[in-house]
Design a protein around this motif. Structure first.
Motif, PDB file in Angstrom:
ATOM      1  N   ASN A   1       0.925  -1.157   0.043  1.00 35.25           N
ATOM      2  CA  ASN A   1      -0.111  -0.059  -0.010  1.00 35.25           C
ATOM      3  C   ASN A   1       0.948   1.454  -0.026  1.00 35.25           C
ATOM      4  O   ASN A   1       1.950   1.312   0.594  1.00 35.25           O
ATOM      5  N   MET A   2       0.421   2.382  -0.480  1.00 36.41           N
ATOM      6  CA  MET A   2       0.894   3.477  -0.816  1.00 36.41           C
ATOM      7  C   MET A   2       1.274   4.341   0.636  1.00 36.41           C
ATOM      8  O   MET A   2       2.361   5.047   0.911  1.00 36.41           O
ATOM      9  N   PHE A   3       0.409   4.117   1.423  1.00 36.69           N
ATOM     10  CA  PHE A   3       0.327   4.689   2.869  1.00 36.69           C
ATOM     11  C   PHE A   3       1.799   4.463   3.662  1.00 36.69           C
ATOM     12  O   PHE A   3       2.697   5.279   4.027  1.00 36.69           O
ATOM     13  N   ASP A   4       2.015   3.147   3.693  1.00 39.06           N
ATOM     14  CA  ASP A   4       3.289   2.638   4.229  1.00 39.06           C
ATOM     15  C   ASP A   4       4.489   3.304   3.650  1.00 39.06           C
ATOM     16  O   ASP A   4       5.618   3.628   4.111  1.00 39.06           O
ATOM     17  N   ALA A   5       4.491   3.265   2.205  1.00 40.11           N
ATOM     18  CA  ALA A   5       5.397   3.727   1.263  1.00 40.11           C
ATOM     19  C   ALA A   5       5.720   5.282   1.557  1.00 40.11           C
ATOM     20  O   ALA A   5       6.752   5.659   1.714  1.00 40.11           O
ATOM     21  N   MET A   6       4.757   5.998   1.630  1.00 38.92           N
ATOM     22  CA  MET A   6       4.880   7.559   1.826  1.00 38.92           C
ATOM     23  C   MET A   6       5.504   7.601   3.442  1.00 38.92           C
ATOM     24  O   MET A   6       6.307   8.451   3.444  1.00 38.92           O
ATOM     25  N   VAL A   7       4.751   6.946   4.446  1.00 42.36           N
ATOM     26  CA  VAL A   7       5.479   7.102   5.466  1.00 42.36           C
ATOM     27  C   VAL A   7       6.885   6.597   5.441  1.00 42.36           C
ATOM     28  O   VAL A   7       7.962   7.522   6.272  1.00 42.36           O
ATOM     29  N   ASP A   8       7.322   5.641   5.083  1.00 40.86           N
ATOM     30  CA  ASP A   8       8.746   5.303   4.847  1.00 40.86           C
ATOM     31  C   ASP A   8       9.685   6.191   4.274  1.00 40.86           C
ATOM     32  O   ASP A   8      10.726   6.179   4.561  1.00 40.86           O
ATOM     33  N   SER A   9       9.009   6.689   3.447  1.00 39.08           N
ATOM     34  CA  SER A   9      10.073   7.835   2.595  1.00 39.08           C
ATOM     35  C   SER A   9      10.332   8.797   3.401  1.00 39.08           C
ATOM     36  O   SER A   9      11.455   9.269   3.316  1.00 39.08           O
ATOM     37  N   PHE A  10       9.535   9.381   4.539  1.00 41.97           N
ATOM     38  CA  PHE A  10      10.055  10.150   5.664  1.00 41.97           C
ATOM     39  C   PHE A  10      10.977   9.580   6.553  1.00 41.97           C
ATOM     40  O   PHE A  10      12.144  10.109   7.198  1.00 41.97           O
ATOM     41  N   ASN A  11      10.760   8.282   6.820  1.00 42.90           N
ATOM     42  CA  ASN A  11      11.670   7.725   7.513  1.00 42.90           C
ATOM     43  C   ASN A  11      12.976   7.680   7.070  1.00 42.90           C
ATOM     44  O   ASN A  11      14.049   7.836   7.699  1.00 42.90           O
ATOM     45  N   ALA A  12      13.117   7.080   5.800  1.00 40.40           N
ATOM     46  CA  ALA A  12      14.417   7.181   5.125  1.00 40.40           C
ATOM     47  C   ALA A  12      14.818   8.694   5.030  1.00 40.40           C
ATOM     48  O   ALA A  12      16.306   8.650   5.171  1.00 40.40           O
ATOM     49  N   ALA A  13      14.208   9.510   4.651  1.00 43.29           N
ATOM     50  CA  ALA A  13      14.805  11.019   4.725  1.00 43.29           C
ATOM     51  C   ALA A  13      15.346  11.329   6.212  1.00 43.29           C
ATOM     52  O   ALA A  13      16.433  12.000   6.363  1.00 43.29           O
ATOM     53  N   LEU A  14      14.722  10.962   7.066  1.00 41.16           N
ATOM     54  CA  LEU A  14      15.324  11.353   8.390  1.00 41.16           C
ATOM     55  C   LEU A  14      16.532  10.431   8.810  1.00 41.16           C
ATOM     56  O   LEU A  14      17.486  11.125   9.289  1.00 41.16           O
ATOM     57  N   GLU A  15      16.746   9.203   8.362  1.00 42.69           N
ATOM     58  CA  GLU A  15      17.856   8.571   8.378  1.00 42.69           C
ATOM     59  C   GLU A  15      19.139   9.174   7.668  1.00 42.69           C
ATOM     60  O   GLU A  15      20.163   9.122   8.195  1.00 42.69           O
TER      61      GLU A  15
END
Length: 347
Positions: free
Chosen positions: A235-249
């Motif tokens: 699902n796209m919701f998880d992908a969008m949230v994880d893009s922020f997680n990756a950006a914070l990393e």
């Protein structure tokens, strides 16, 4: 029957899980936003009564309305609240104004405040540069008054804060705001607070339906649609949230949790992408996710994504039919569609 129990399943949003956010003896993880851009909305008392009737445990307010805060007193509803965007510069430049704001809108009320959101999608504008210091002043004011441990201070970012979000591991903040986000992430990390983001798969899908499937956008996919290294996304919701997680990393702040301040799907204004059926599919799909063992994301499977659904009522003063049509209820408190058959409730 559907009208009377339309939102019964939203009660499942407030089952006990380990997020560290409490109301009474329950641990909660989701809520519903209450926008007030309408000239026909229910009274503050009616609004709060509807939240209670539907067993919705959290409410997000976009600015402090004293009469609404009075209606929330003693209800045990957990509250996210923020100053008006135009106050952020003053909050940053004048510490005593931050103290006064806390003393005016937080201290007098017997309300379970959990977050103060300093700015809603302002980081890329002129106000953005004042957000980190305004957050620091708000937190210092809470500490001075003696209530800092119970209230988190954060800000809310739009997905446009990212320069890239596909695949999720490529998530990175736009260069022009990277320094600001780094300072904000430092404040959040030092105060054990979370970054809030507004996530709308609807807008991504409606802008590119030839490359994004409706099933992927509305939790209808049963097999992975996107494979990103070791992570698979249905699902796209998880992908969008994880893009922020990756950006914070990439900023060395991967320990800062990402919570969702707004998400939803409109029922009107842009057919065939907007419809009752699509809105129901998205919100029911997200609700199922948030009430099962997949509350986290592939990149953060053990971190439940605290989420606010957008929104309680349709707002007739917003611009455009789409923006007016995210509500679960019409202003006369009639359900726009049912959510009751998502998950059976066991006693």
């Amino acid at each position: 029957m559907c009208n009377s129990i339309m939102f019964i399943v939203i009660t499942l949003l407030f089952l006990a899980i380990s997020t560290g956010v409490h109301a009474g003896d329950m641990t909660l993880f989701a809520g519903v936003c209450d926008g007030r851009n309408g000239d026909n909305l229910p009274s503050r008392d009616q609004t709060v009564a509807l939240y209670q009737k539907m067993n919705i445990g959290w409410i997000r307010l976009y600015e402090p309305f004293p009469d609404l805060l009075e209606s929330l007193e003693g209800t045990n509803l957990l509250v996210a609240i923020g100053p008006k965007n135009e106050q952020i510069k003053t909050l940053a430049e004048h510490y005593e104004f931050a103290v006064s704001w806390i003393k005016t809108y937080i201290v007098p009320y017997n309300v379970a405040f959990n977050w103060i959101t300093v700015g809603n999608e302002v980081l890329q504008g002129e106000i953005g540069r004042y957000v980190p210091q305004a957050m620091k002043n708000m937190k210092a004011a809470l500490t001075q008054i003696g209530i800092s441990r119970t209230i988190h201070v954060t800000t809310v970012l739009a997905t446009t804060a990212l320069a890239n979000s596909y695949p999720p591991s490529a998530g990175i903040f736009k260069p022009e705001i990277t320094e600001l986000v780094t300072e904000i992430a430092s404040v959040l990390s030092s105060t054990d607070s979370q970054l809030m983001v507004n996530v709308y798969p609807y807008f991504a899908y409606a802008s590119d339906p030839s490359h994004i499937s409706l099933e992927y956008a509305t939790f209808g996919s049963t097999s992975p649609v996107v494979t990103d290294g070791n992570y698979q996304y249905t699902n796209m919701f998880d992908a969008m949230v994880d893009s922020f997680n990756a950006a914070l990393e990439k900023l060395s702040y991967g320990g800062v949790k990402v919570y969702v301040a707004e998400t939803g799907w409109p029922t009107r204004g842009n057919p065939p992408y907007t419809s009752v059926e699509n809105a129901r599919a998205y919100n029911q799909g997200l609700l199922k996710k948030l009430t099962t063992g997949t509350m986290g994301t592939p990149r953060r499977p053990n971190v439940p994504v605290v989420t606010f659904f957008f929104e309680m009522f349709n707002e007739d003063l917003k611009q455009g039919e789409v923006e007016k049509s995210f509500g679960f209820f019409t202003p006369d408190m009639t359900p726009v569609y049912d959510m009751w058959n998502v998950i059976s409730v066991s006693s």
